[in-house]
Motif scaffolding. Structure first.
Motif, PDB file in Angstrom:
ATOM      1  N   THR A 122      -0.729   6.563 -57.135  1.00 53.82           N
ATOM      2  CA  THR A 122      -1.159   5.169 -56.982  1.00 53.82           C
ATOM      3  C   THR A 122       0.028   4.249 -56.698  1.00 53.82           C
ATOM      4  O   THR A 122      -0.067   3.325 -55.892  1.00 53.82           O
ATOM      5  CB  THR A 122      -1.930   4.723 -58.251  1.00 53.82           C
ATOM      6  OG1 THR A 122      -3.058   5.585 -58.397  1.00 53.82           O
ATOM      7  CG2 THR A 122      -2.403   3.301 -58.150  1.00 53.82           C
ATOM      8  N   ASN A 123       1.155   4.531 -57.351  1.00 51.43           N
ATOM      9  CA  ASN A 123       2.353   3.716 -57.119  1.00 51.43           C
ATOM     10  C   ASN A 123       2.774   3.797 -55.652  1.00 51.43           C
ATOM     11  O   ASN A 123       3.124   2.794 -55.019  1.00 51.43           O
ATOM     12  CB  ASN A 123       3.491   4.196 -58.033  1.00 51.43           C
ATOM     13  CG  ASN A 123       4.765   3.393 -57.856  1.00 51.43           C
ATOM     14  OD1 ASN A 123       5.525   3.591 -56.916  1.00 51.43           O
ATOM     15  ND2 ASN A 123       5.002   2.463 -58.759  1.00 51.43           N
ATOM     16  N   ILE A 124       2.711   5.007 -55.091  1.00 50.82           N
ATOM     17  CA  ILE A 124       3.087   5.206 -53.683  1.00 50.82           C
ATOM     18  C   ILE A 124       2.119   4.455 -52.765  1.00 50.82           C
ATOM     19  O   ILE A 124       2.516   3.740 -51.853  1.00 50.82           O
ATOM     20  CB  ILE A 124       3.109   6.716 -53.328  1.00 50.82           C
ATOM     21  CG1 ILE A 124       4.246   7.440 -54.090  1.00 50.82           C
ATOM     22  CG2 ILE A 124       3.218   6.934 -51.824  1.00 50.82           C
ATOM     23  CD1 ILE A 124       5.654   7.164 -53.597  1.00 50.82           C
ATOM     24  N   ILE A 125       0.822   4.606 -53.036  1.00 45.28           N
ATOM     25  CA  ILE A 125      -0.195   4.000 -52.164  1.00 45.28           C
ATOM     26  C   ILE A 125      -0.116   2.474 -52.196  1.00 45.28           C
ATOM     27  O   ILE A 125      -0.135   1.813 -51.166  1.00 45.28           O
ATOM     28  CB  ILE A 125      -1.606   4.471 -52.608  1.00 45.28           C
ATOM     29  CG1 ILE A 125      -1.752   5.962 -52.328  1.00 45.28           C
ATOM     30  CG2 ILE A 125      -2.700   3.699 -51.894  1.00 45.28           C
ATOM     31  CD1 ILE A 125      -2.795   6.637 -53.188  1.00 45.28           C
ATOM     32  N   ASN A 126      -0.037   1.923 -53.414  1.00 43.38           N
ATOM     33  CA  ASN A 126      -0.097   0.464 -53.528  1.00 43.38           C
ATOM     34  C   ASN A 126       1.221  -0.231 -53.215  1.00 43.38           C
ATOM     35  O   ASN A 126       1.240  -1.342 -52.715  1.00 43.38           O
ATOM     36  CB  ASN A 126      -0.529   0.058 -54.947  1.00 43.38           C
ATOM     37  CG  ASN A 126      -1.967   0.446 -55.212  1.00 43.38           C
ATOM     38  OD1 ASN A 126      -2.686   0.805 -54.285  1.00 43.38           O
ATOM     39  ND2 ASN A 126      -2.388   0.391 -56.457  1.00 43.38           N
ATOM     40  N   LEU A 127       2.347   0.430 -53.544  1.00 46.26           N
ATOM     41  CA  LEU A 127       3.614  -0.298 -53.494  1.00 46.26           C
ATOM     42  C   LEU A 127       4.645   0.260 -52.514  1.00 46.26           C
ATOM     43  O   LEU A 127       5.610  -0.414 -52.186  1.00 46.26           O
ATOM     44  CB  LEU A 127       4.227  -0.366 -54.906  1.00 46.26           C
ATOM     45  CG  LEU A 127       3.327  -0.988 -55.981  1.00 46.26           C
ATOM     46  CD1 LEU A 127       3.964  -0.860 -57.345  1.00 46.26           C
ATOM     47  CD2 LEU A 127       3.042  -2.452 -55.677  1.00 46.26           C
ATOM     48  N   ARG A 128       4.489   1.512 -52.050  1.00 47.22           N
ATOM     49  CA  ARG A 128       5.528   2.100 -51.176  1.00 47.22           C
ATOM     50  C   ARG A 128       5.025   2.361 -49.763  1.00 47.22           C
ATOM     51  O   ARG A 128       5.774   2.855 -48.919  1.00 47.22           O
ATOM     52  CB  ARG A 128       6.048   3.436 -51.753  1.00 47.22           C
ATOM     53  CG  ARG A 128       6.443   3.385 -53.194  1.00 47.22           C
ATOM     54  CD  ARG A 128       7.714   2.618 -53.444  1.00 47.22           C
ATOM     55  NE  ARG A 128       7.661   2.100 -54.797  1.00 47.22           N
ATOM     56  CZ  ARG A 128       7.714   0.826 -55.114  1.00 47.22           C
ATOM     57  NH1 ARG A 128       7.856  -0.085 -54.179  1.00 47.22           N
ATOM     58  NH2 ARG A 128       7.661   0.434 -56.363  1.00 47.22           N
TER      59      ARG A 128
ATOM     60  N   PRO B 250       3.973  13.285 -59.575  1.00 46.09           N
ATOM     61  CA  PRO B 250       3.460  14.245 -60.549  1.00 46.09           C
ATOM     62  C   PRO B 250       1.958  14.510 -60.438  1.00 46.09           C
ATOM     63  O   PRO B 250       1.429  15.370 -61.122  1.00 46.09           O
ATOM     64  CB  PRO B 250       3.770  13.580 -61.890  1.00 46.09           C
ATOM     65  CG  PRO B 250       3.834  12.130 -61.596  1.00 46.09           C
ATOM     66  CD  PRO B 250       4.269  11.976 -60.178  1.00 46.09           C
ATOM     67  N   ASP B 251       1.240  13.750 -59.572  1.00 45.90           N
ATOM     68  CA  ASP B 251      -0.219  13.898 -59.548  1.00 45.90           C
ATOM     69  C   ASP B 251      -0.751  13.545 -58.168  1.00 45.90           C
ATOM     70  O   ASP B 251      -0.074  12.892 -57.378  1.00 45.90           O
ATOM     71  CB  ASP B 251      -0.849  12.939 -60.557  1.00 45.90           C
ATOM     72  CG  ASP B 251      -0.719  11.489 -60.089  1.00 45.90           C
ATOM     73  OD1 ASP B 251      -1.593  11.039 -59.332  1.00 45.90           O
ATOM     74  OD2 ASP B 251       0.267  10.810 -60.441  1.00 45.90           O
ATOM     75  N   THR B 252      -2.004  13.962 -57.894  1.00 45.91           N
ATOM     76  CA  THR B 252      -2.672  13.479 -56.674  1.00 45.91           C
ATOM     77  C   THR B 252      -4.022  12.899 -57.086  1.00 45.91           C
ATOM     78  O   THR B 252      -5.030  13.087 -56.405  1.00 45.91           O
ATOM     79  CB  THR B 252      -2.890  14.630 -55.673  1.00 45.91           C
ATOM     80  OG1 THR B 252      -3.496  15.720 -56.377  1.00 45.91           O
ATOM     81  CG2 THR B 252      -1.602  15.091 -55.046  1.00 45.91           C
ATOM     82  N   GLU B 253      -4.023  12.193 -58.220  1.00 50.71           N
ATOM     83  CA  GLU B 253      -5.284  11.639 -58.739  1.00 50.71           C
ATOM     84  C   GLU B 253      -5.914  10.676 -57.737  1.00 50.71           C
ATOM     85  O   GLU B 253      -7.113  10.600 -57.584  1.00 50.71           O
ATOM     86  CB  GLU B 253      -5.026  10.904 -60.054  1.00 50.71           C
ATOM     87  CG  GLU B 253      -5.086  11.841 -61.250  1.00 50.71           C
ATOM     88  CD  GLU B 253      -4.492  11.204 -62.498  1.00 50.71           C
ATOM     89  OE1 GLU B 253      -4.614   9.978 -62.647  1.00 50.71           O
ATOM     90  OE2 GLU B 253      -3.898  11.943 -63.310  1.00 50.71           O
ATOM     91  N   ASN B 254      -5.050   9.887 -57.075  1.00 55.66           N
ATOM     92  CA  ASN B 254      -5.562   8.948 -56.088  1.00 55.66           C
ATOM     93  C   ASN B 254      -5.595   9.652 -54.730  1.00 55.66           C
ATOM     94  O   ASN B 254      -4.577   9.849 -54.096  1.00 55.66           O
ATOM     95  CB  ASN B 254      -4.651   7.710 -56.046  1.00 55.66           C
ATOM     96  CG  ASN B 254      -5.330   6.561 -55.358  1.00 55.66           C
ATOM     97  OD1 ASN B 254      -6.134   6.759 -54.458  1.00 55.66           O
ATOM     98  ND2 ASN B 254      -5.007   5.351 -55.770  1.00 55.66           N
ATOM     99  N   LYS B 255      -6.809  10.003 -54.309  1.00 51.70           N
ATOM    100  CA  LYS B 255      -6.965  10.865 -53.125  1.00 51.70           C
ATOM    101  C   LYS B 255      -6.472  10.213 -51.833  1.00 51.70           C
ATOM    102  O   LYS B 255      -6.240  10.893 -50.833  1.00 51.70           O
ATOM    103  CB  LYS B 255      -8.430  11.274 -52.958  1.00 51.70           C
ATOM    104  CG  LYS B 255      -8.971  12.118 -54.108  1.00 51.70           C
ATOM    105  CD  LYS B 255      -8.242  13.468 -54.224  1.00 51.70           C
ATOM    106  CE  LYS B 255      -8.640  14.230 -55.465  1.00 51.70           C
ATOM    107  NZ  LYS B 255      -7.524  14.776 -56.230  1.00 51.70           N
ATOM    108  N   ILE B 256      -6.348   8.905 -51.813  1.00 55.08           N
ATOM    109  CA  ILE B 256      -5.897   8.197 -50.606  1.00 55.08           C
ATOM    110  C   ILE B 256      -4.505   8.687 -50.182  1.00 55.08           C
ATOM    111  O   ILE B 256      -4.127   8.572 -49.029  1.00 55.08           O
ATOM    112  CB  ILE B 256      -5.883   6.665 -50.851  1.00 55.08           C
ATOM    113  CG1 ILE B 256      -7.306   6.176 -51.156  1.00 55.08           C
ATOM    114  CG2 ILE B 256      -5.363   5.899 -49.645  1.00 55.08           C
ATOM    115  CD1 ILE B 256      -7.391   4.738 -51.579  1.00 55.08           C
TER     116      ILE B 256
END
Length: 375
Positions: free
Chosen positions: A16-22, A41-47
């Motif tokens: 989520t940090n990558i998607i929203n902020l990077r 560490p995760d792929t919880e946010n499928k986007i």
């Protein structure tokens, strides 16, 4: 040869940090022709998979729990990073968020790859327990010993790290946030009216973000002003010690103070609001406030690092952190403002973002630093 494509690896604490902020940063790197790997560490946010395809980066999942203090679990993460970096040829490491900043930099003391650390805010550990703060500072001091550059998002955080002798003037720099895509967050003029006034908060549901004060203030405000509503967009961040509980959200959700969960279309929510509000105790540089100002919404926020860089009296109001009386006072002040003054605030916010925070300006500084280190 410098012109051969360089391999960059970026570490962050969640998809989520990558998607929203990077997202911005990655598209600039891809445009510049770098080979980029993102480690999370995760792929919880499928986007994250759509983004990977669109921006053509590699994904490396190295699991860890971002708020775990377990020595064993963190040691496993250190070993896994070491193995991964040793096996893959990288010209530059860039780390975001507290754990990657400390742990990846620590591993890199033994590998000597060029590294840039980005401090996007000081995190919960700085606001809370004294003993954890001492440990975190100590770990930063060791880990950043060989950093090529430490980038801060506001001057106050940089000064603090210099004072604590973690960085010096030569190996640190301030770059204001991650930049805002001002054509995506474009200016939406607003017809302000006194009959319906909607305030918006968007972000994680954390105590550190001042949510408790926000709700207390709006309980007072909505009792006195039936035309006022507050929308709270964001999710509970279970991995964060400062997170609110599901019970808390259920008990405080009402017609006047409405929790709407995570929003995939924040632009729309900001457009529908009259004023955006953030009562955070401290930020790196608030993306939500930048997006709000870019769209042209007046802002009420706390007078703390990471917020006060974006807001002054021309485009909003600053209030004292953790101070409900002052917050209520500033909200009332906004409610009673003449609509034409609100329009002027709206334009001033947009001007400010275009002048200082546009992603083309911010990313150019970032890319310059990367190029300098790689040359």
């Amino acid at each position: 040869n410098f012109w051969m494509a360089k391999n960059l690896i970026i570490f962050s604490n969640s998809s989520t940090n990558i998607i929203n902020l990077r997202n911005n940063f990655l598209s600039f790197l891809s445009y510049k022709g770098y080979n980029v790997t993102v480690s999370i560490p995760d792929t919880e946010n499928k986007i994250i998979f759509d983004l990977k395809y669109k921006l053509n980066f590699k994904l490396s999942i190295i699991k860890y729990h971002r708020s775990s203090l377990s020595i064993y679990k963190n040691l496993i993460y250190l070993i896994n990073i070491y193995k991964y970096l040793k096996k893959n040829n990288n010209d530059l490491i860039i780390t975001f968020t507290v754990k990657p900043n400390i742990l990846v930099s620590f591993v890199n003391l033994f590998l000597g790859i060029r590294i840039i650390n980005v401090i996007t805010g000081l995190g919960t550990s700085f606001l809370n327990k004294y003993i954890i703060k001492i440990i975190v500072l100590f770990l930063y001091r060791i880990s950043f010993y060989k950093s090529n550059l430490v980038i801060f998002q506001n001057q106050s955080d940089r000064n603090y790290f210099i004072k604590k002798k973690i960085v010096n003037y030569k190996n640190s720099k301030v770059i204001l946030g991650s930049g805002i895509n001002t054509s995506y967050y474009k200016f939406f003029p607003k017809n302000f009216d006194k009959k319906n006034i909607n305030f918006l908060y968007a972000g994680r549901l954390l105590r550190d973000k001042g949510i408790i004060e926000l709700i207390k203030s709006f309980k007072i405000i909505t009792n006195q002003n039936p035309q006022v509503t507050l929308t709270i967009a964001g999710e509970i961040d279970e991995g964060n010690p400062s997170s609110l509980s599901h019970n808390f959200v259920r008990n405080n959700n009402s017609r006047k103070i409405n929790f709407v969960g995570y929003s995939y279309n924040l632009r729309d929510l900001i457009d529908k609001s009259d004023c955006c509000i953030l009562l955070s105790y401290r930020e790196g540089l608030s993306n939500f406030l930048l997006e709000s100002a870019s769209i042209g919404r007046p802002i009420i926020c706390t007078n703390v690092p990471g917020c006060s860089e974006i807001v002054d009296n021309s485009n909003g109001f600053l209030c004292l952190p953790k101070n409900i009386d002052d917050t209520v006072d500033k909200i009332n002040k906004f409610i009673n403002l003449d609509n034409n003054i609100k329009k002027k605030m709206s334009l001033k916010g947009r001007e400010k973002v275009l002048q200082f925070f546009d992603d083309k300006i911010v990313m150019k500084q970032f890319i310059n630093e990367i190029d300098k280190i790689l040359k």
